[in-house]
Design a protein around this motif. Structure first.
Motif, PDB file in Angstrom:
ATOM      1  N   THR A 156      -0.710  74.813   0.059  1.00  0.00           N
ATOM      2  CA  THR A 156       0.573  74.102   0.136  1.00  0.00           C
ATOM      3  C   THR A 156       1.085  74.017   1.563  1.00  0.00           C
ATOM      4  OG1 THR A 156       1.146  74.853  -2.096  1.00  0.00           O
ATOM      5  CG2 THR A 156       2.948  74.069  -0.705  1.00  0.00           C
ATOM      6  N   TYR A 194       1.876  70.317   3.251  1.00  0.00           N
ATOM      7  CA  TYR A 194       3.274  69.860   3.259  1.00  0.00           C
ATOM      8  C   TYR A 194       4.107  70.400   4.423  1.00  0.00           C
ATOM      9  CZ  TYR A 194       1.917  68.445  -1.411  1.00  0.00           C
ATOM     10  OH  TYR A 194       1.263  67.866  -2.477  1.00  0.00           O
ATOM     11  N   LYS A 216       6.098  67.822   6.546  1.00  0.00           N
ATOM     12  CA  LYS A 216       7.196  67.062   5.943  1.00  0.00           C
ATOM     13  C   LYS A 216       8.554  67.457   6.516  1.00  0.00           C
ATOM     14  CE  LYS A 216       5.692  65.275   1.498  1.00  0.00           C
ATOM     15  NZ  LYS A 216       6.011  65.218   0.055  1.00  0.00           N
TER      16      LYS A 216
END
Length: 398
Positions: free
Chosen positions: A131, A135, A138
């Motif tokens: 993860t 991400y 972002k």
């Protein structure tokens, strides 16, 4: 499907446009040659003005540290030497694939000449699936594909330093064989300048640490830029064309929306200019780059560059300051990269082989996802497969 018949009617217009551009380019080249001679006669004064008004300039101009009107011969490479190089490629993530992940593959090359040693031609793949890998960007509004490219740059730099420093012992511990660490592209990571500080530091600091490791092991590093589009060197001539007493751009031209008065040769590239000045085997004077991102580098890592006539193209070669300060090391590095281009028939053979080791072809991508599918099924996951869209695109009934 591309309809060539529809394109054919547009070709004459392209030819006419390119003909006009060629004439304009010749005129700019003639103007630049005159400006260069004028600037060479006032070089010290122009450099002082550049220094005094650096924070009030509206353009990036490199600083020449050697006479502008001189060309320098490159000497033959030493018989025995080693070359290290890396390059990277990737498999981008897709929601339509079996799993949302991406892969970075780093090709690493070690070539030894005159030493009766076997070369290293290898690649190191790494899969990113956690993860935090997928991400993390972002939070800074950076697309994953863009972040993946940054991560690849870090991997290339760290792999290069790891490979070279593990092979070469620290200075003084043995008889040193001349060597060179080659980078495909620029040592100036200008594309990081606009990133948020935290994101930029995650990319730039490991790269600079890798460069520092090479410096401590006394392994010269050089960036090879093919088909450079830079105008950083020629921008120095704008100080010669300035119409004002001092080049205070903010005060004199800050309210102009159109072309600045000093842009007499706008559109001419450094490589085009030096292509008409240099003979094969010659280099231009050295320049010190002043791009803003370099303010984040240590002084020993600041980047200098020159242009070299490789016989087939005018390449931009970039080196850190600590290499420039050692004249013998700098000249040795130039001679090695020139030999690399000759051995590679127009492009450094080590960089070409690093690319060949790194490149991920269509078949490699298919085999990677097939292997991943097998492992997911073995792990007990059900309904494993690509999306209907992806499956339909891979075949056609038309």
């Amino acid at each position: 499907m591309l309809d060539l018949a529809k394109i054919a009617g547009q070709i004459p217009g392209i030819s006419q446009h390119m003909h006009k551009e060629a004439i304009a380019s010749r005129q700019r080249l003639e103007s630049a040659q005159k400006l260069q001679q004028q600037a060479a006669n006032r070089q010290a004064k122009l450099i002082q003005e550049q220094t005094d008004f650096r924070d009030r300039l509206l353009f990036a101009a490199a600083t020449p540290i050697e006479p502008l009107d001189r060309c320098f011969e490159i000497q033959p490479a030493p018989y025995s030497h080693s070359v290290f190089a890396t390059d990277g490629s990737q498999i981008s993530p897709s929601h339509h694939e079996i799993a949302y992940c991406y892969l970075i593959n780093i090709g690493q090359i070690m070539l030894h000449y005159g030493q009766s040693l076997h070369p290293l031609l290898d690649s190191v793949p790494e899969v990113f699936y956690k993860t935090e890998d997928l991400y993390v960007s972002k939070q800074w509004n950076i697309r994953l594909e863009e972040w993946m490219g940054y991560r690849r740059t870090v991997s290339e730099a760290e792999t290069l330093a790891e490979m070279a420093c593990n092979w070469v012992l620290p200075p003084g511990e043995h008889h040193e064989i001349p060597n060179l660490a080659l980078v495909d592209g620029s040592l100036i990571y200008w594309f990081l300048d606009g990133l948020p500080i935290e994101a930029r530091d995650k990319i730039l600091l490991p790269i600079l640490a890798a460069g520092e490791r090479l410096r401590k092991t006394n392994i010269p590093m050089m960036g090879y830029v093919s088909a450079s589009r830079s105008t950083e060197g020629l921008n120095f001539l704008r100080f010669q064309t300035c119409e004002y007493e001092h080049p205070n751009c903010v005060v004199n031209c800050g309210d102009l929306d159109d072309k600045y008065p000093c842009q007499k040769i706008d559109g001419l590239r450094d490589s085009t200019f030096w292509g008409n000045q240099l003979q094969p085997g010659q280099r231009s004077p050295l320049y010190r780059s002043n791009l803003r991102i370099l303010d984040l580098y240590e002084e020993s890592q600041r980047v200098y560059f020159c242009y070299v006539n490789m016989g087939v193209e005018i390449a931009r070669l970039e080196v850190p300051a600590w290499v420039v300060e050692d004249q013998t090391l700098f000249e040795q590095s130039l001679s090695i990269v020139m030999t690399q281009v000759q051995k590679g028939y127009g492009y450094p053979v080590a960089l070409a082989e690093a690319h060949n080791q790194a490149v991920v072809r269509g078949g490699d991508r298919a085999r990677f996802f097939a292997l991943l599918e097998q492992q997911l099924i073995r792990a007990g996951l059900r309904n494993v497969g690509t999306s209907y869209k992806e499956a339909r695109k891979r075949g056609s009934i038309a």
